[in-house]
Design an enzyme around this catalytic site. Structure first.
Site, PDB file in Angstrom:
ATOM      1  CE  LYS A  14      -7.239   0.113  -7.296  1.00  9.42           C
ATOM      2  NZ  LYS A  14      -7.402  -1.353  -7.540  1.00  9.42           N
ATOM      3  NE  ARG A 120       0.356  -3.694 -14.064  1.00  9.04           N
ATOM      4  CZ  ARG A 120      -0.964  -3.870 -14.057  1.00  9.04           C
ATOM      5  NH1 ARG A 120      -1.773  -2.885 -13.664  1.00  9.04           N
ATOM      6  NH2 ARG A 120      -1.486  -5.011 -14.390  1.00  9.04           N
ATOM      7  NE  ARG A 137      -2.411  -4.091  -6.689  1.00 12.88           N
ATOM      8  CZ  ARG A 137      -2.751  -4.096  -7.976  1.00 12.88           C
ATOM      9  NH1 ARG A 137      -2.329  -5.085  -8.767  1.00 12.88           N
ATOM     10  NH2 ARG A 137      -3.510  -3.147  -8.475  1.00 12.88           N
ATOM     11  CG  HIS A 160      -5.087   2.131 -11.446  1.00 19.00           C
ATOM     12  ND1 HIS A 160      -5.522   1.093 -12.231  1.00 19.00           N
ATOM     13  CD2 HIS A 160      -4.578   3.059 -12.300  1.00 19.00           C
ATOM     14  CE1 HIS A 160      -5.301   1.396 -13.505  1.00 19.00           C
ATOM     15  NE2 HIS A 160      -4.726   2.579 -13.577  1.00 19.00           N
ATOM     16  CD  GLU A 171      -5.058   3.764 -16.729  1.00 15.51           C
ATOM     17  OE1 GLU A 171      -5.682   2.697 -16.814  1.00 15.51           O
ATOM     18  OE2 GLU A 171      -4.071   3.903 -15.985  1.00 15.51           O
TER      19      GLU A 171
END
Ligand code: ADP
Ligand code: MG
Length: 202
Positions: A14, A120, A137, A160, A171
């Protein structure tokens, strides 16, 4: 059935990830686990494109609203916007559209064993405040629902990654044309996936 080693997922770094010079660090984490990049580009997305991306899955709106309401309930609080997940999701989507379009993003398709789940796991949970240490993150950003709500903006969490194989399929088709995805072999695939390691000693 598709062999797990051929699974693909979409990753988008992002605008905050690009601005903070974390592109290399993020890619490194996927490469070092053994995953393979099969497509990659930098672009500035527009608001319609971002809305379409997040609404490819008809259940996303309800899910994201419920997750936000639950985060408040877990703290014994009432959600400041609404008790209706869809109303909460409308607001989240509006903020997301300005977040993701605020600067360039780096989009890529990543392939390898259980790519969706492995990516993930490396990315960590949505809210950096509670993402595990060792995840992207958890290691590189410190945002919270509380702060993003106070400042009326999206959670800034750098990246993302598709949430399921079905989501990844939709996607990838949204972000890449088939001829932008390159099929090739990595030398290390023999060691990662070959049934025997009988070539090692020549
Ligand atoms: P993830 O990116 O972990 O799959 P979601 O698909 O639920 O998370 O949400 C998409 C993105 O929307 C998140 O990564 C985050 O940037 C933003 N977001 C989600 N929930 C909220 C919220 N309650 N408040 C602000 N931003 C949010
Ligand atoms: Mg998601």
């Amino acid at each position: 059935m598709l062999h797990p080693k051929n699974e693909r997922t979409l990753v988008v770094i992002k605008p905050d990830g690009v601005e903070r010079s974390l592109v290399g660090e993020i890619i490194r984490r996927f490469e070092r686990v053994g995953l393979k990049i099969v497509a990659m580009k930098m672009l500035v997305a527009d608001q319609e494109f971002v809305k379409a991306h997040y609404t490819l899955d008809s259940g996303w709106m309800k899910g994201v609203g419920e997750k936000s309401i639950k985060a408040y309930i877990d703290q014994g609080k009432k959600h400041p916007i609404s008790d209706d997940p869809l109303a909460v999701a409308e607001v989240i989507l509006r903020k997301l559209r300005s977040y993701i379009t605020a600067g360039p993003v780096v989009a890529m398709v990543i392939e390898g064993a259980h790519a969706v789940k492995i990516v993930r796991k490396l990315v960590g949970s949505t809210e950096p405040l509670s993402s595990d240490v060792g995840t992207i993150r958890g290691d590189f950003v410190l945002d919270s629902y509380e702060m993003s709500d106070l400042d009326d903006r999206s959670i800034r969490n750098l990246i993302h990654a598709s949430g399921s194989v079905a989501e990844a399929k939709r996607e990838i088709a949204h972000w890449f044309k088939p001829d932008e995805i390159i099929e090739y072999r990595h030398v290390q695939e023999e060691i990662l996936y070959g049934p025997n390691l009988d070539d090692v000693l020549g």
